[in-house]
Write a protein that holds these residues in place. Structure first.
Motif, PDB file in Angstrom:
ATOM      1  N   UNK A   1       0.842  -1.203   0.000  1.00 13.08           N
ATOM      2  CA  UNK A   1       0.000   0.000   0.000  1.00 13.08           C
ATOM      3  C   UNK A   1       0.872   1.247   0.000  1.00 13.08           C
ATOM      4  N   UNK A   2       1.975   1.216   0.764  1.00 12.29           N
ATOM      5  CA  UNK A   2       2.895   2.353   0.773  1.00 12.29           C
ATOM      6  C   UNK A   2       3.542   2.549  -0.603  1.00 12.29           C
ATOM      7  N   UNK A   3       3.878   1.447  -1.269  1.00 11.40           N
ATOM      8  CA  UNK A   3       4.441   1.542  -2.624  1.00 11.40           C
ATOM      9  C   UNK A   3       3.420   2.141  -3.581  1.00 11.40           C
ATOM     10  N   UNK A   4       2.172   1.748  -3.415  1.00  5.91           N
ATOM     11  CA  UNK A   4       1.109   2.237  -4.293  1.00  5.91           C
ATOM     12  C   UNK A   4       0.857   3.726  -4.048  1.00  5.91           C
ATOM     13  N   UNK A   5       0.956   4.156  -2.798  1.00  4.74           N
ATOM     14  CA  UNK A   5       0.764   5.580  -2.513  1.00  4.74           C
ATOM     15  C   UNK A   5       1.898   6.427  -3.092  1.00  4.74           C
ATOM     16  N   UNK A   6       3.101   5.860  -3.134  1.00  2.05           N
ATOM     17  CA  UNK A   6       4.258   6.614  -3.600  1.00  2.05           C
ATOM     18  C   UNK A   6       4.396   6.620  -5.119  1.00  2.05           C
ATOM     19  N   UNK A   7       3.696   5.709  -5.784  1.00  2.00           N
ATOM     20  CA  UNK A   7       3.760   5.589  -7.252  1.00  2.00           C
ATOM     21  C   UNK A   7       2.331   5.462  -7.773  1.00  2.00           C
ATOM     22  N   UNK A   8       2.154   5.674  -9.030  1.00  3.22           N
ATOM     23  CA  UNK A   8       0.796   5.591  -9.572  1.00  3.22           C
ATOM     24  C   UNK A   8       0.261   4.171  -9.567  1.00  3.22           C
ATOM     25  N   UNK A   9       1.151   3.196  -9.763  1.00  9.12           N
ATOM     26  CA  UNK A   9       0.743   1.793  -9.832  1.00  9.12           C
ATOM     27  C   UNK A   9       1.837   0.929  -9.226  1.00  9.12           C
ATOM     28  N   UNK A  10       1.498  -0.332  -8.920  1.00 11.59           N
ATOM     29  CA  UNK A  10       2.520  -1.267  -8.464  1.00 11.59           C
ATOM     30  C   UNK A  10       3.543  -1.543  -9.563  1.00 11.59           C
ATOM     31  N   UNK A  11       3.080  -1.549 -10.792  1.00  9.64           N
ATOM     32  CA  UNK A  11       3.985  -1.781 -11.917  1.00  9.64           C
ATOM     33  C   UNK A  11       5.015  -0.659 -12.004  1.00  9.64           C
TER      34      UNK A  11
ATOM     35  N   UNK B   1       9.823  -6.274  -1.891  1.00 10.68           N
ATOM     36  CA  UNK B   1       8.838  -5.499  -1.142  1.00 10.68           C
ATOM     37  C   UNK B   1       9.537  -4.847   0.048  1.00 10.68           C
ATOM     38  N   UNK B   2       9.463  -3.531   0.184  1.00 10.81           N
ATOM     39  CA  UNK B   2      10.173  -2.836   1.268  1.00 10.81           C
ATOM     40  C   UNK B   2       9.840  -3.403   2.649  1.00 10.81           C
TER      41      UNK B   2
ATOM     42  N   UNK C   1      10.642  -6.266   3.794  1.00 10.38           N
ATOM     43  CA  UNK C   1      10.471  -7.720   3.788  1.00 10.38           C
ATOM     44  C   UNK C   1      11.580  -8.346   2.952  1.00 10.38           C
ATOM     45  N   UNK C   2      11.636  -9.667   2.967  1.00 11.09           N
ATOM     46  CA  UNK C   2      12.562 -10.400   2.097  1.00 11.09           C
ATOM     47  C   UNK C   2      11.858 -10.925   0.848  1.00 11.09           C
ATOM     48  N   UNK C   3      10.605 -10.510   0.647  1.00  9.55           N
ATOM     49  CA  UNK C   3       9.795 -11.055  -0.448  1.00  9.55           C
ATOM     50  C   UNK C   3      10.154 -10.378  -1.763  1.00  9.55           C
ATOM     51  N   UNK C   4      10.608 -11.188  -2.710  1.00  8.12           N
ATOM     52  CA  UNK C   4      10.913 -10.687  -4.053  1.00  8.12           C
ATOM     53  C   UNK C   4       9.756 -11.058  -4.967  1.00  8.12           C
ATOM     54  N   UNK C   5       9.193 -10.061  -5.639  1.00  9.88           N
ATOM     55  CA  UNK C   5       8.002 -10.284  -6.449  1.00  9.88           C
ATOM     56  C   UNK C   5       8.260  -9.922  -7.904  1.00  9.88           C
ATOM     57  N   UNK C   6       7.549 -10.592  -8.773  1.00 12.17           N
ATOM     58  CA  UNK C   6       7.491 -10.240 -10.190  1.00 12.17           C
ATOM     59  C   UNK C   6       6.156  -9.537 -10.407  1.00 12.17           C
ATOM     60  N   UNK C   7       6.200  -8.337 -10.945  1.00 13.51           N
ATOM     61  CA  UNK C   7       4.998  -7.518 -11.102  1.00 13.51           C
ATOM     62  C   UNK C   7       4.713  -7.325 -12.588  1.00 13.51           C
TER      63      UNK C   7
END
Length: 255
Positions: free
Chosen positions: A30-40, A63-64, A66-72
């Protein structure tokens, strides 16, 4: 689908957007989404280990906090009407189905990346654009890259055996993938062991009961067409003898 997804989800509004995520990832994303227009867009801004390409560019990010690496990836339509429909989907989009299909496939022994989150963006009345986050499979290459000789860590014979095994698993699990192609089969190396084959783009998979052989024929035929198109599109020489042998081996996997 027979197996309901037991995966817990947290859903909520982030500005005008809707975020659905595993509970531990909701607030960081959610913090990433607030800081950018989209998760992508957020993932695009992160240092990339390697460019990934599907219907669009797939970005990899941690993901900030965390240790979770995601493909978006940003979802796009395929097929005949793709130029018209583009990236707009009717609510609720394919993302919930992909999440459920992923859980069902895993329950049936099919490797496919975990769906960890998705975000929906308004695109008109009843329409949404969508980004999907899946768990990143490191050091993996798609089957097309292997066939083109672009996957240094995956040998072609080992990849072929892994793909043949996946095809057999799909039939035995009652799974048809209407868009099975060389780009949505991922080969992941294992230290001291043959690679594993993972199934991608699972939002369109069909779960059926009945004749496993008939399901198998559909998957094999779809992949054979994709192999031919891949070689033609990239001007790669196609060894017809090899393809005949590969198809024959695949068909022999299910009686």
């Amino acid at each position: 689908m027979n197996e309901p997804s037991a995966v817990p989800w947290q859903a909520g509004r982030v500005g005008r957007d809707t975020l659905v995520a595993r509970p531990t990832l909701f607030e960081p994303l959610a913090a990433c989404l607030r800081a950018h227009e989209t998760l992508h867009a957020w993932a695009e801004s992160s240092p990339q280990p390697r460019a990934l390409q599907g219907r669009g560019v797939v970005y990899v990010a941690t993901v900030p906090g965390t240790d979770e690496v995601v493909a978006v990836r940003h979802a796009w339509h395929g097929g005949l009407f793709a130029p018209i429909t583009g990236d707009r989907f009717l609510m609720p989009t394919r993302a919930p189905r992909e999440a459920a299909a992923s859980a069902t496939l895993q329950a049936r022994g099919i490797r496919t990346p975990d769906v960890l989150a998705y975000a929906l963006y308004a695109a008109g009345p009843g329409l949404r654009r969508v980004d999907v986050c899946t768990r990143y499979v490191p050091d993996a290459w798609d089957f097309g890259a292997v066939l083109a000789g672009l996957a240094p860590s995956i040998s072609r014979p080992a990849a072929e055996r892994a793909v043949l095994s996946l095809l057999t698993q799909l039939a035995q699990a009652g799974v048809v993938h209407p868009d099975l192609n060389v780009k949505n089969i991922l080969l992941a190396p294992r230290r001291g062991a043959p690679p594993d084959a993972w199934l991608l783009d699972v939002d369109v998979v069909e779960f059926r009961s009945g004749d496993a052989r008939a399901l198998h024929l559909r998957n094999v035929a779809r992949l054979e067409r994709s192999i031919r198109k891949w070689h033609s599109r990239h001007e790669l020489a196609l060894d017809e003898t090899w393809l005949a042998g590969f198809t024959s081996s695949a068909l022999g996997g299910v009686a």
